[in-house]
Design a protein around this motif. Structure first.
Motif, PDB file in Angstrom:
ATOM      1  N   GLY A 138      -9.433  -5.018  -1.313  1.00  0.00           N
ATOM      2  CA  GLY A 138      -9.992  -3.146  -0.942  1.00  0.00           C
ATOM      3  C   GLY A 138      -9.599  -2.647  -1.907  1.00  0.00           C
ATOM      4  O   GLY A 138      -9.623  -1.100  -1.864  1.00  0.00           O
ATOM      5  N   GLY A 139      -9.680  -3.470  -3.467  1.00  0.00           N
ATOM      6  CA  GLY A 139      -9.550  -2.046  -4.597  1.00  0.00           C
ATOM      7  C   GLY A 139      -8.438  -1.233  -4.698  1.00  0.00           C
ATOM      8  O   GLY A 139      -7.737  -1.304  -5.950  1.00  0.00           O
ATOM      9  N   VAL A 140      -7.205  -1.780  -4.143  1.00  0.00           N
ATOM     10  CA  VAL A 140      -5.735  -1.632  -4.388  1.00  0.00           C
ATOM     11  C   VAL A 140      -4.944  -2.058  -5.307  1.00  0.00           C
ATOM     12  O   VAL A 140      -4.290  -1.881  -6.541  1.00  0.00           O
ATOM     13  N   SER A 163     -18.699  -1.937  -0.475  1.00  0.00           N
ATOM     14  CA  SER A 163     -19.583  -1.899  -1.196  1.00  0.00           C
ATOM     15  C   SER A 163     -20.817  -0.614  -0.281  1.00  0.00           C
ATOM     16  O   SER A 163     -21.018  -1.121   1.604  1.00  0.00           O
ATOM     17  N   VAL A 179     -15.464  -5.510  -9.960  1.00  0.00           N
ATOM     18  CA  VAL A 179     -14.972  -5.314  -8.941  1.00  0.00           C
ATOM     19  C   VAL A 179     -14.874  -6.666  -8.532  1.00  0.00           C
ATOM     20  O   VAL A 179     -15.946  -7.223  -8.897  1.00  0.00           O
ATOM     21  N   ARG A 218     -20.211   1.367  -5.377  1.00  0.00           N
ATOM     22  CA  ARG A 218     -18.814   1.144  -5.006  1.00  0.00           C
ATOM     23  C   ARG A 218     -18.364   1.606  -3.888  1.00  0.00           C
ATOM     24  O   ARG A 218     -18.371   2.727  -4.089  1.00  0.00           O
ATOM     25  N   ASP A 230     -15.255   2.025  -3.227  1.00  0.00           N
ATOM     26  CA  ASP A 230     -14.221   2.805  -3.263  1.00  0.00           C
ATOM     27  C   ASP A 230     -14.084   4.372  -4.207  1.00  0.00           C
ATOM     28  O   ASP A 230     -12.893   4.652  -4.911  1.00  0.00           O
ATOM     29  N   ARG A 288     -13.301   9.835  -6.852  1.00  0.00           N
ATOM     30  CA  ARG A 288     -14.662   9.828  -6.382  1.00  0.00           C
ATOM     31  C   ARG A 288     -15.684  10.688  -6.222  1.00  0.00           C
ATOM     32  O   ARG A 288     -15.445  11.790  -6.793  1.00  0.00           O
ATOM     33  N   GLU A 345       0.656  -0.791  -0.146  1.00  0.00           N
ATOM     34  CA  GLU A 345       0.189   0.453  -0.037  1.00  0.00           C
ATOM     35  C   GLU A 345       0.695   1.071  -0.121  1.00  0.00           C
ATOM     36  O   GLU A 345       0.612   2.269  -0.912  1.00  0.00           O
ATOM     37  N   ARG A 398      -6.180   4.432 -10.734  1.00  0.00           N
ATOM     38  CA  ARG A 398      -7.494   5.292  -9.645  1.00  0.00           C
ATOM     39  C   ARG A 398      -8.180   5.564 -10.517  1.00  0.00           C
ATOM     40  O   ARG A 398      -8.981   6.549 -10.977  1.00  0.00           O
ATOM     41  N   SER A 444     -15.656  -6.718  -2.213  1.00  0.00           N
ATOM     42  CA  SER A 444     -15.416  -5.951  -2.240  1.00  0.00           C
ATOM     43  C   SER A 444     -16.050  -5.087  -1.433  1.00  0.00           C
ATOM     44  O   SER A 444     -17.246  -5.654  -0.836  1.00  0.00           O
TER      45      SER A 444
END
Length: 261
Positions: A72-74, A216, A210, A239, A241, A91, A31, A88, A214
């Motif tokens: 975690g969407g990373v 939500s 996703v 979502r 993220d 948001r 991370e 990326r 994940s």
């Protein structure tokens, strides 16, 4: 790739989380590498074997750390290709103090909106729909369900239910549900929303592009006309993220007086 593995993972044993399990220390290292730009969106992660060798840990530990980061969407995984840093995403910030449609929200941000219809039909009501909308077992309910997409990114799944007395033909909804209701004088004037966190199941995760599991945001909304009549019962999945919901809080007059400040 070997140099990248050296650069990222020599810090695993030096991290300040000395008391944490190895997989959490590895997760934090990856991370940090993403946040500092050592590896950027679209970059491939070294193989599990390379990471395990460089960090002197087991491949099971590596796999657990990577899977947590995928959830975690990373990171994202592509079958047969490997593991990559996720692109990326800017948001979307939505106010909880205004009752607007998804179409109106995205239009204000200059985003291109489209929908993929999942369902537009008339059905016997479920027990929840009967209770919320005040329907009898003999009445019918109109359901409008769709995947909401902004700038080619799937952001939300909306499943709205309304009495057929209000929306006799769900096929008449082509863009915004609220715009369709406004034409018949049935646009809601207020709503009560309940927001909760949940992990996505496989079917909804597939729609939102996703990984299953994940994060939500699940939103249940009951909307009302100015007369107090319930007009809409919607259950949505956003979502985690991509969305932030923002509410402005004010100190009430009585509390302020009581505090004496």
């Amino acid at each position: 790739m070997a140099d990248l593995a050296d650069q990222i993972f020599t810090t695993v044993k030096e991290t300040g989380q000395q008391g944490a399990p190895l997989y959490l220390r590895l997760k934090k290292t990856i991370e940090d590498a993403v946040q500092r730009g050592i590896i950027g969106p679209g970059d491939a992660l070294p193989s599990e074997r390379d990471i395990a060798l460089k960090a002197d840990i087991s491949r099971v530990t590596v796999r657990k750390a990577v899977q947590d980061l995928v959830k975690g969407g990373v990171l994202i995984q592509r079958h047969g290709s490997g593991t990559f840093v996720a692109p990326r995403m800017d948001r979307v910030e939505q106010s909880l103090s205004r009752l607007t449609s998804f179409t109106e929200d995205m239009a204000r941000r200059g985003m291109t909106v489209r929908s993929e219809w999942l369902d537009r039909g008339v059905y016997p009501p479920s027990p929840d729909e009967m209770m919320v909308l005040g329907l009898s077992a003999k009445e019918l309910v109109a359901r409008v369900s769709r995947l909401r997409i902004a700038d080619d990114t799937p952001l939300a799944i909306e499943r709205a239910s309304l009495s057929t007395a209000v929306l006799p033909d769900p096929e008449a909804v082509t863009t915004s549900l609220y715009m369709a209701l406004e034409k018949t004088g049935n646009r809601p004037s207020r709503a009560v929303q309940r927001i909760s966190a949940a992990n996505l199941g496989e079917a909804d995760a597939r729609l939102l592009d996703v990984p299953a599991g994940s994060a939500s945001l699940r939103i249940e909304r009951i909307s009302y006309l100015a007369t107090g009549r319930v007009i809409e019962f919607t259950r949505s999945i956003y979502r985690g993220d991509a969305y932030d919901f923002v509410a402005e809080l004010r100190l009430g007059g009585s509390e302020a007086i009581g505090d004496g400040q």
